[in-house]
Design a protein around this motif. Structure first.
Motif, PDB file in Angstrom:
ATOM      1  N   TYR A 210       0.791  -1.233   0.000  1.00 39.92           N
ATOM      2  CA  TYR A 210       0.000   0.000   0.000  1.00 39.92           C
ATOM      3  C   TYR A 210       0.822   1.281   0.000  1.00 39.92           C
ATOM      4  N   VAL A 211       2.026   1.259   0.549  1.00 40.75           N
ATOM      5  CA  VAL A 211       2.837   2.474   0.593  1.00 40.75           C
ATOM      6  C   VAL A 211       3.763   2.553  -0.621  1.00 40.75           C
ATOM      7  N   LEU A 212       4.462   1.440  -0.898  1.00 42.18           N
ATOM      8  CA  LEU A 212       5.407   1.446  -2.005  1.00 42.18           C
ATOM      9  C   LEU A 212       4.761   1.079  -3.344  1.00 42.18           C
ATOM     10  N   GLY A 213       3.556   0.511  -3.306  1.00 42.96           N
ATOM     11  CA  GLY A 213       2.837   0.188  -4.534  1.00 42.96           C
ATOM     12  C   GLY A 213       3.260  -1.084  -5.231  1.00 42.96           C
ATOM     13  N   PHE A 214       3.969  -1.969  -4.551  1.00 44.41           N
ATOM     14  CA  PHE A 214       4.345  -3.264  -5.127  1.00 44.41           C
ATOM     15  C   PHE A 214       3.188  -4.235  -4.895  1.00 44.41           C
ATOM     16  N   THR A 215       2.290  -4.348  -5.884  1.00 42.88           N
ATOM     17  CA  THR A 215       1.035  -5.064  -5.669  1.00 42.88           C
ATOM     18  C   THR A 215       0.957  -6.445  -6.302  1.00 42.88           C
ATOM     19  N   SER A 216       2.016  -6.919  -6.896  1.00 45.37           N
ATOM     20  CA  SER A 216       1.970  -8.260  -7.492  1.00 45.37           C
ATOM     21  C   SER A 216       1.979  -9.313  -6.384  1.00 45.37           C
TER      22      SER A 216
ATOM     23  N   ALA B 235       5.544  -9.788  -5.158  1.00 48.53           N
ATOM     24  CA  ALA B 235       5.977  -8.745  -4.219  1.00 48.53           C
ATOM     25  C   ALA B 235       5.351  -8.956  -2.845  1.00 48.53           C
ATOM     26  N   ASP B 236       4.068  -9.333  -2.826  1.00 47.32           N
ATOM     27  CA  ASP B 236       3.399  -9.599  -1.547  1.00 47.32           C
ATOM     28  C   ASP B 236       4.051 -10.773  -0.820  1.00 47.32           C
ATOM     29  N   ASN B 237       4.434 -11.798  -1.564  1.00 45.46           N
ATOM     30  CA  ASN B 237       5.094 -12.950  -0.953  1.00 45.46           C
ATOM     31  C   ASN B 237       6.480 -12.584  -0.421  1.00 45.46           C
ATOM     32  N   ILE B 238       7.211 -11.782  -1.166  1.00 48.48           N
ATOM     33  CA  ILE B 238       8.552 -11.385  -0.722  1.00 48.48           C
ATOM     34  C   ILE B 238       8.459 -10.550   0.553  1.00 48.48           C
ATOM     35  N   SER B 239       7.548  -9.585   0.575  1.00 47.18           N
ATOM     36  CA  SER B 239       7.464  -8.705   1.745  1.00 47.18           C
ATOM     37  C   SER B 239       6.841  -9.402   2.951  1.00 47.18           C
ATOM     38  N   GLY B 240       5.727 -10.092   2.757  1.00 51.07           N
ATOM     39  CA  GLY B 240       5.042 -10.714   3.890  1.00 51.07           C
ATOM     40  C   GLY B 240       5.620 -12.042   4.305  1.00 51.07           C
TER      41      GLY B 240
END
Length: 161
Positions: free
Chosen positions: A103-109, A112-117
């Motif tokens: 939501y902040v950086l806009g990486f919505t794939s 990207a969600d798997n890498i961050s979370g």
């Protein structure tokens, strides 16, 4: 006593913690991605909450009955409450990473969600959980004191006087 002999119990405990964590991680990733691909495609945070609840249950069972069995106490409900509360802290760390990325950086794939979370959040949350389990929740009872009894420092001083 050589250095390895002293470290062997810690190494064994870390290996068990890693194994339980690995199983919980597979459960977390599997449930998260299954939810994202089916019933929650537009709700990454909700899918993460559900997947972590399922994985936390798996982790509690493995931690209680295998990794930290010598430190568990007899008050299962209290122990489960604190275990889930500690894991809520770990979830907060993972969700914070996911929230910032999505939501902040806009990486919505989904990648990207798997890498961050499930990557960055997992590493930070795992370190937090291990320290809390070892030094707070599953710490071994002091010598001569029964497990499952939670005495304050004042009560310990009174009892020993």
């Amino acid at each position: 006593m050589n250095r390895f002999t002293r470290l062997a119990p810690l190494i064994a405990q870390l290996a068990k913690f890693g194994t339980v964590g690995g199983v919980a991680f597979i459960v977390d990733i599997s449930v998260y991605n299954l939810l994202r691909l089916t019933v929650m495609p537009d709700y990454p945070i909700g899918a993460k909450v559900v997947s972590v609840i399922v994985a936390t249950t798996v982790s509690w069972l493995g931690s209680r009955y295998w990794t930290f069995k010598e430190g568990r106490n007899d008050a299962r409900v209290r122990e489960a409450f604190w275990f889930f509360l500690i894991n809520a802290g770990g979830l907060g760390i993972a969700m914070g990473c996911l929230f910032v990325s999505h939501y902040v950086l806009g990486f919505t794939s989904q990648l990207a969600d798997n890498i961050s979370g499930n990557g960055i959040g997992l590493v930070l949350g795992t370190a937090f959980r291990y320290l809390m389990y070892k030094f707070v929740l599953f710490r071994a009872a002091p010598e001569g004191e029964a497990r499952g009894t939670h005495r304050t420092e004042d009560e310990r001083v009174e009892r020993s006087a």
